[in-house]
Design a protein around this motif. Structure first.
Motif, PDB file in Angstrom:
ATOM      1  N   ASN A 109     -18.541 -31.954 -56.432  1.00 51.44           N
ATOM      2  CA  ASN A 109     -17.368 -31.872 -55.248  1.00 51.44           C
ATOM      3  C   ASN A 109     -18.080 -31.498 -54.135  1.00 51.44           C
ATOM      4  OD1 ASN A 109     -15.244 -30.553 -53.555  1.00 51.44           O
ATOM      5  ND2 ASN A 109     -13.861 -31.378 -55.020  1.00 51.44           N
ATOM      6  N   HIS A 110     -17.987 -31.975 -53.129  1.00 54.85           N
ATOM      7  CA  HIS A 110     -18.761 -31.850 -51.871  1.00 54.85           C
ATOM      8  C   HIS A 110     -18.317 -30.357 -51.284  1.00 54.85           C
ATOM      9  CE1 HIS A 110     -20.488 -32.986 -47.817  1.00 54.85           C
ATOM     10  NE2 HIS A 110     -19.363 -32.212 -47.434  1.00 54.85           N
ATOM     11  N   HIS A 111     -16.882 -29.923 -51.299  1.00 56.40           N
ATOM     12  CA  HIS A 111     -16.343 -28.678 -50.750  1.00 56.40           C
ATOM     13  C   HIS A 111     -16.860 -27.629 -51.657  1.00 56.40           C
ATOM     14  CE1 HIS A 111     -13.416 -30.915 -48.494  1.00 56.40           C
ATOM     15  NE2 HIS A 111     -14.337 -30.930 -47.665  1.00 56.40           N
ATOM     16  N   ALA A 113     -19.691 -27.665 -53.290  1.00 60.79           N
ATOM     17  CA  ALA A 113     -20.989 -27.207 -52.676  1.00 60.79           C
ATOM     18  C   ALA A 113     -21.096 -26.470 -51.567  1.00 60.79           C
ATOM     19  CB  ALA A 113     -21.841 -28.596 -52.769  1.00 60.79           C
ATOM     20  N   HIS A 114     -20.182 -26.518 -50.442  1.00 60.38           N
ATOM     21  CA  HIS A 114     -20.143 -25.843 -49.474  1.00 60.38           C
ATOM     22  C   HIS A 114     -19.928 -24.333 -49.589  1.00 60.38           C
ATOM     23  CE1 HIS A 114     -20.590 -28.450 -45.781  1.00 60.38           C
ATOM     24  NE2 HIS A 114     -19.794 -29.319 -46.083  1.00 60.38           N
ATOM     25  N   LEU A 115     -19.089 -24.172 -50.536  1.00 58.52           N
ATOM     26  CA  LEU A 115     -18.614 -22.928 -51.105  1.00 58.52           C
ATOM     27  C   LEU A 115     -19.595 -22.016 -51.276  1.00 58.52           C
ATOM     28  CD1 LEU A 115     -15.497 -22.951 -53.476  1.00 58.52           C
ATOM     29  CD2 LEU A 115     -15.506 -22.379 -50.746  1.00 58.52           C
ATOM     30  N   THR A 307     -24.388 -28.141 -42.066  1.00 55.05           N
ATOM     31  CA  THR A 307     -23.988 -29.455 -42.062  1.00 55.05           C
ATOM     32  C   THR A 307     -24.351 -30.074 -43.256  1.00 55.05           C
ATOM     33  OG1 THR A 307     -26.320 -29.833 -41.005  1.00 55.05           O
ATOM     34  CG2 THR A 307     -24.353 -29.556 -39.407  1.00 55.05           C
ATOM     35  N   ASP A 308     -23.727 -31.369 -43.485  1.00 54.33           N
ATOM     36  CA  ASP A 308     -23.904 -31.714 -44.862  1.00 54.33           C
ATOM     37  C   ASP A 308     -25.393 -32.201 -45.277  1.00 54.33           C
ATOM     38  OD1 ASP A 308     -21.328 -31.785 -44.848  1.00 54.33           O
ATOM     39  OD2 ASP A 308     -21.095 -33.945 -44.540  1.00 54.33           O
ATOM     40  N   ASN A 309     -25.899 -31.919 -46.436  1.00 56.60           N
ATOM     41  CA  ASN A 309     -27.043 -31.879 -46.897  1.00 56.60           C
ATOM     42  C   ASN A 309     -27.091 -32.103 -48.430  1.00 56.60           C
ATOM     43  OD1 ASN A 309     -27.804 -28.988 -48.286  1.00 56.60           O
ATOM     44  ND2 ASN A 309     -26.356 -28.950 -46.893  1.00 56.60           N
TER      45      ASN A 309
END
Ligand code: KG4
Ligand code: ZN
Length: 341
Positions: A109-111, A113-115, A307-309
């Motif tokens: 889940n992309h979010h 991963a941000h966490l 930013t997205d990576n």
């Protein structure tokens, strides 16, 4: 354990090689120029660009890490949320690779991963969860604005989110009204430095509401009316800088106040932030000041990981493999609307 991770959820094509918590390479090919003339991301164009760039980007990541496909122990990719036809490219490529190598596949889940990206730092970036603290995490990007309680590693609960536009979208759309190119967020950041934040008074939506939700569309509309009624402002460079500083101050004040209030209410002593808007210098400074005032520690994702990576995708995938979290099967599908719980 060595992993290759792919990220194609929106307009960045990214591949990373991760080993033992270290990001050995994190290659990002941005499509900003491609979407600039449309003033936003065009899904069909994004997908075509991912198709063109994914293999060269993955090869570059492997080369930089000095890793061959045969040395990979697993392959990961963003499963959602994101643009369906963009997600498909990285997700299916990763599954095909895992199948060919007969190695585990991990959908992330992309979010989520941000966490965890604020816990990855340095050059090369290394994940350090040894001093992990329960925290309230602000994810703030062009597509999302949310507050999440991260009680322990891999254990989180969404507290609130935007009910309309995301904060990054508000930067980009108000910038467009001022005639700035897409994405306007980083330009507003620059111009605001030369302007007065108290020059114009814009609303701070939901700032006093006792919930963790955000709303930015009203702010955008009030900037639209302000420019309609004061068109001469756009002819004067200093006034444009003042306008940028005033809009930025409104966005930042809402983000900071609501984040600090949620942290205090939830009884955590740490705040984290990630996502593209976390590059904004006023937001970074104001969060730092507010956390200091309130006795909270602060961890901001470093700019290369805001930013997205794919680096953040690989780090979370490795943590999940080590924690023996059940993995999706090789025929799992993308989840474009996968909301964080
Ligand atoms: O996380 P991201 O790369 O992509 C997603 O939206 O998922 O975030 C991009 C957003 C854009 O809206 C951009 O304008 C904003 O982050 N942004 C900024 C800054 N740098 C990027 N906004 C304000 N100030 C910045 N320095
Ligand atoms: Zn993102």
């Amino acid at each position: 354990m060595t992993l290759l991770a792919l990220e194609t959820s929106c307009d960045e094509t990214s591949a990373a090689v991760v080993r033992a918590g270290k990001v050995l390479s994190n290659t990002v090919s941005s499509q900003i120029k491609l979407h600039e003339e449309y003033g936003g991301v065009v899904p069909e164009l994004a997908a075509r660009e991912h198709l063109k760039n994914l293999l060269p980007v993955a090869q570059a990541a492997l080369r930089e890490a000095g890793v061959s496909p045969a040395q990979l122990d697993a392959v990961a990719a963003t499963q959602g949320p994101g643009l369906a036809i963009a997600l498909l490219i990285g997700f299916k490529a990763a599954q095909a690779m895992a199948f060919a190598l007969n190695k585990p596949f991990i959908g992330i889940n992309h979010h989520e991963a941000h966490l965890y990206s604020p816990w990855i730092a340095g050059t090369p970036p290394v994940a350090d969860f040894s001093n992990f603290q329960p925290n309230v995490s602000l994810i703030v990007s062009g597509g999302h604005t949310m507050l999440v309680l991260v009680a322990s590693e891999l254990n989180h609960r969404v507290l609130g989110g935007t009910i309309d536009d995301a904060a990054g979208e508000c930067f980009d759309k108000t910038g467009k009204l001022m005639g700035l190119p897409y994405p306007a967020g980083p330009i507003i950041d620059q111009l605001a430095e030369l302007g007065r934040a108290d020059a114009y008074d814009f609303p701070r939506p939901l700032i006093h509401d006792a919930n963790d939700d955000f709303s930015f569309s009203g702010l955008k509309t009030s900037v639209r009316y302000f420019i309609r009624d004061n068109p001469a402002v756009l002819e004067d460079r200093q006034k444009v800088c003042d306008l940028c500083a005033s809009v930025q101050a409104a966005i930042v004040e809402v983000l900071v106040k609501k984040t600090i209030r949620a942290a205090k209410r939830e009884g955590v002593s740490c705040v984290t932030a990630s996502g593209g808007v976390t590059c904004n210098r006023a937001l970074r400074n104001e969060l730092e000041r507010a956390c200091k005032r309130n006795g909270l520690s602060l961890r901001l994702a470093q700019k290369s990981l805001c930013t997205d990576n794919a680096g953040m995708i690989g780090i979370l995938a490795e943590r999940k493999l080590r924690a023996h979290v059940p993995l999706p099967s090789l025929d799992a599908e993308i989840q474009p609307g996968w909301a964080l719980a």
